[in-house]
Write a protein that holds these residues in place. Structure first.
Motif, PDB file in Angstrom:
ATOM      1  N   GLN A  28       0.832  -1.208   0.000  1.00 30.17           N
ATOM      2  CA  GLN A  28       0.000   0.000   0.000  1.00 30.17           C
ATOM      3  C   GLN A  28       0.864   1.254   0.000  1.00 30.17           C
ATOM      4  O   GLN A  28       0.563   2.226  -0.699  1.00 30.17           O
ATOM      5  CB  GLN A  28      -0.922   0.015   1.215  1.00 30.17           C
ATOM      6  CG  GLN A  28      -2.031  -1.000   1.135  1.00 30.17           C
ATOM      7  CD  GLN A  28      -2.839  -1.071   2.413  1.00 30.17           C
ATOM      8  OE1 GLN A  28      -2.494  -0.467   3.424  1.00 30.17           O
ATOM      9  NE2 GLN A  28      -3.923  -1.819   2.369  1.00 30.17           N
ATOM     10  N   TYR A  29       1.952   1.249   0.779  1.00 25.86           N
ATOM     11  CA  TYR A  29       2.844   2.407   0.799  1.00 25.86           C
ATOM     12  C   TYR A  29       3.514   2.611  -0.556  1.00 25.86           C
ATOM     13  O   TYR A  29       3.671   3.741  -1.014  1.00 25.86           O
ATOM     14  CB  TYR A  29       3.906   2.268   1.890  1.00 25.86           C
ATOM     15  CG  TYR A  29       3.407   2.582   3.271  1.00 25.86           C
ATOM     16  CD1 TYR A  29       2.669   3.731   3.522  1.00 25.86           C
ATOM     17  CD2 TYR A  29       3.668   1.737   4.338  1.00 25.86           C
ATOM     18  CE1 TYR A  29       2.208   4.016   4.787  1.00 25.86           C
ATOM     19  CE2 TYR A  29       3.214   2.015   5.610  1.00 25.86           C
ATOM     20  CZ  TYR A  29       2.490   3.158   5.831  1.00 25.86           C
ATOM     21  OH  TYR A  29       2.032   3.448   7.076  1.00 25.86           O
ATOM     22  N   VAL A  33       3.135   6.017  -2.739  1.00 23.51           N
ATOM     23  CA  VAL A  33       4.292   6.808  -3.162  1.00 23.51           C
ATOM     24  C   VAL A  33       4.318   6.937  -4.686  1.00 23.51           C
ATOM     25  O   VAL A  33       4.590   8.019  -5.225  1.00 23.51           O
ATOM     26  CB  VAL A  33       5.598   6.184  -2.629  1.00 23.51           C
ATOM     27  CG1 VAL A  33       6.818   6.791  -3.281  1.00 23.51           C
ATOM     28  CG2 VAL A  33       5.671   6.339  -1.121  1.00 23.51           C
ATOM     29  N   ALA A  34       4.008   5.845  -5.382  1.00 21.17           N
ATOM     30  CA  ALA A  34       3.984   5.898  -6.843  1.00 21.17           C
ATOM     31  C   ALA A  34       2.909   6.864  -7.340  1.00 21.17           C
ATOM     32  O   ALA A  34       3.136   7.621  -8.293  1.00 21.17           O
ATOM     33  CB  ALA A  34       3.745   4.507  -7.412  1.00 21.17           C
ATOM     34  N   ALA A  35       1.746   6.870  -6.689  1.00 24.24           N
ATOM     35  CA  ALA A  35       0.667   7.778  -7.090  1.00 24.24           C
ATOM     36  C   ALA A  35       1.056   9.231  -6.835  1.00 24.24           C
ATOM     37  O   ALA A  35       0.794  10.109  -7.672  1.00 24.24           O
ATOM     38  CB  ALA A  35      -0.615   7.433  -6.349  1.00 24.24           C
ATOM     39  N   VAL A  36       1.690   9.491  -5.708  1.00 20.04           N
ATOM     40  CA  VAL A  36       2.117  10.863  -5.396  1.00 20.04           C
ATOM     41  C   VAL A  36       3.173  11.334  -6.391  1.00 20.04           C
ATOM     42  O   VAL A  36       3.100  12.457  -6.896  1.00 20.04           O
ATOM     43  CB  VAL A  36       2.646  10.943  -3.941  1.00 20.04           C
ATOM     44  CG1 VAL A  36       3.365  12.256  -3.687  1.00 20.04           C
ATOM     45  CG2 VAL A  36       1.506  10.756  -2.964  1.00 20.04           C
ATOM     46  N   SER A  39       1.511  11.963  -9.831  1.00 18.81           N
ATOM     47  CA  SER A  39       0.727  13.195  -9.889  1.00 18.81           C
ATOM     48  C   SER A  39       1.634  14.425  -9.851  1.00 18.81           C
ATOM     49  O   SER A  39       1.365  15.420 -10.529  1.00 18.81           O
ATOM     50  CB  SER A  39      -0.293  13.238  -8.743  1.00 18.81           C
ATOM     51  OG  SER A  39       0.369  13.283  -7.506  1.00 18.81           O
ATOM     52  N   ALA A  40       2.721  14.367  -9.089  1.00 22.43           N
ATOM     53  CA  ALA A  40       3.657  15.495  -9.041  1.00 22.43           C
ATOM     54  C   ALA A  40       4.349  15.688 -10.388  1.00 22.43           C
ATOM     55  O   ALA A  40       4.510  16.817 -10.852  1.00 22.43           O
ATOM     56  CB  ALA A  40       4.694  15.274  -7.944  1.00 22.43           C
ATOM     57  N   VAL A  41       4.714  14.592 -11.013  1.00 21.24           N
ATOM     58  CA  VAL A  41       5.376  14.684 -12.319  1.00 21.24           C
ATOM     59  C   VAL A  41       4.399  15.228 -13.358  1.00 21.24           C
ATOM     60  O   VAL A  41       4.757  16.085 -14.176  1.00 21.24           O
ATOM     61  CB  VAL A  41       5.932  13.306 -12.743  1.00 21.24           C
ATOM     62  CG1 VAL A  41       6.322  13.287 -14.202  1.00 21.24           C
ATOM     63  CG2 VAL A  41       7.115  12.950 -11.871  1.00 21.24           C
TER      64      VAL A  41
END
Length: 64
Positions: A28-29, A33-36, A39-41
């Motif tokens: 889950q972590y 982290v991959a989703a954050v 989205s930042a990229v």
């Protein structure tokens, strides 16, 4: 009368609740982290594209 041979086998140690939750929580972590990062990229790429296509602003950001 003979007793049936019931060899006592050592009980397998079961994982505790905390140990069972560990791997799924780790996954889950990683997904979080991959989703954050994704989205930042994505947000940063659009912003950078808009900023860097403005030549005057790009020259101001990166002086020679």
């Amino acid at each position: 009368m003979t007793q049936p041979e019931t060899a006592l086998q050592p009980r397998r140690k079961r994982l505790t609740r905390r140990q069972r939750r560990g791997p799924s929580r780790g996954v889950q972590y990683v997904v979080l982290v991959a989703a954050v990062i994704a989205s930042a990229v994505a947000a940063g790429r659009d912003r950078l594209r808009n900023r860097l296509t403005q030549r005057a602003l790009a020259e101001h950001m990166f002086p020679k």
